[in-house]
Design an enzyme around this catalytic site. Structure first.
Site, PDB file in Angstrom:
ATOM      1  N   SER A 179     -22.800  52.330  26.210  1.00 23.28           N
ATOM      2  CA  SER A 179     -22.545  53.702  26.657  1.00 23.28           C
ATOM      3  C   SER A 179     -23.259  54.072  27.951  1.00 23.28           C
ATOM      4  O   SER A 179     -22.914  55.064  28.581  1.00 23.28           O
ATOM      5  CB  SER A 179     -22.962  54.694  25.566  1.00 23.28           C
ATOM      6  OG  SER A 179     -24.354  54.691  25.382  1.00 23.28           O
ATOM      7  N   LYS A 230     -29.364  58.521  26.698  1.00 24.31           N
ATOM      8  CA  LYS A 230     -28.340  59.117  27.570  1.00 24.31           C
ATOM      9  C   LYS A 230     -29.019  59.687  28.814  1.00 24.31           C
ATOM     10  O   LYS A 230     -30.242  59.719  28.923  1.00 24.31           O
ATOM     11  CB  LYS A 230     -27.591  60.243  26.852  1.00 24.31           C
ATOM     12  CG  LYS A 230     -26.963  59.873  25.514  1.00 24.31           C
ATOM     13  CD  LYS A 230     -25.785  58.942  25.636  1.00 24.31           C
ATOM     14  CE  LYS A 230     -25.196  58.598  24.263  1.00 24.31           C
ATOM     15  NZ  LYS A 230     -24.171  57.537  24.355  1.00 24.31           N
TER      16      LYS A 230
END
Length: 321
Positions: free
Chosen positions: A100, A170
């Site tokens: 990701s 993230k």
């Protein structure tokens, strides 16, 4: 005859009495001791040397160093305590389990996370890559490895990457007070200002995703929360796709473990993780009160000037008369 006998007797006995003289009666062993004493500063030095000896006259033996094997458990214990303190308060290693954050981070990378700064009250900033605890079942249904007891133990003390499988990584896009929005394929905007994300968004991805699952959005980040997104925009279940959970997709600042600062492993991937230049622009949201004040100041100045001109006109003729 008597005199000769006496003389002979005294002549023979004379030399036999000579050992009574001190210089000739000292045995060799005693002479050695005196010599050692004189080397140390005469007779007094010799006495001092004897005082330093053991009661039986023998010199004290130096202490033998402890065996390495006896000290090894102590060294291991100290190393484990230091590792635990470092992991708890300073730096912790984490393993990247997914794609990701490509290409910034690859699956299998090991990153070092700064855990010290948050202890001094620092909060995440836009552009930083952060590790945080799962806010509300973001990882539900995701396959997780099953580390053995040794791996868990080494992970707990910080000698291996974290075995805690409830952590995510993230990039911070918005902080408290920011308005973050995506329309069409982008660009992504923060407080109405477009971000140039070409340096970190996965090649071939668009900054925004056109779908009805959360790819199109406009949100305002509440106090104590952050909005996060993965760099692989079309392969990241980030804040966009958790707007239905109890935090509406936002991540509580208290859930943030720390900022990832270095890719430490493998050696061929070693690099730092700086904040991209696009976040250097002024992205702060202007407060409504500040905008109102900025608009009111020119109006007040203009009004005061008109009043001053009017007063001058009124008072001018009177003064002249």
């Amino acid at each position: 005859m008597g005199d000769l006998a006496v003389g002979a007797r005294s002549g023979h006995e004379g030399p036999e009495e000579r050992p009574e003289r001190p210089e000739e009666s000292v045995p060799p062993a005693v002479e050695d001791d005196v010599t050692a004493g004189s080397d140390n500063g005469g007779d007094s030095g010799g006495d001092g040397g004897r005082d330093a000896r053991d009661g039986d006259g023998a010199a004290p033996q130096p202490k033998k160093p402890r065996s390495f094997w006896k000290e090894l458990p102590l060294l291991i214990g100290i190393a484990l305590v230091l590792a635990l303190l470092i992991k708890t308060f300073l730096v912790q290693a984490f393993s990247i389990p997914s794609d990701s954050m490509q290409n910034t981070l690859q699956q299998g990378d090991r990153v070092l996370v700064d855990k010290l700064t948050p202890w001094f009250g620092s909060e995440p900033e836009r552009g930083e890559v952060v590790v945080f605890h799962d806010p509300d079942k973001w990882l539900a249904g995701e396959p997780t490895p099953n580390p053995n007891a040794i791996q868990k133990g080494l992970s707990w003390i910080g000698l291996m990457p974290s075995a805690e499988e409830k952590d995510l990584i993230k990039r911070v896009i918005g902080v408290a007070g920011d308005t973050v929005e995506c329309k069409g394929t982008g660009p992504l905007k923060v407080n109405g200002k477009a971000l140039n994300e070409t340096s970190y968004v996965y090649p071939g991805n668009t900054p925004c995703t056109v779908d009805d699952l959360g790819g199109q959005f406009k949100v305002k980040v509440p106090e104590g929360k952050i909005w996060v997104m993965g760099d692989h925009r079309q392969n990241s279940l980030d804040s966009r796709y958790h707007q239905q959970d109890k935090y509406k997709g936002f991540v509580p600042v208290d859930n943030v473990v720390g900022r990832a600062v270095v890719v430490a492993w493998p050696p061929t991937r070693w690099s730092t993780l700086p904040v991209p230049d696009t976040f250097d622009q002024n992205l702060s949201a202007a407060a409504p009160g500040a905008l109102g004040l900025a608009g009111a100041v020119p109006l007040v100045l203009w009004r005061r000037r008109r009043l001053a001109v009017g007063n001058a006109r009124v008072s001018g003729p009177g003064t002249a008369g």
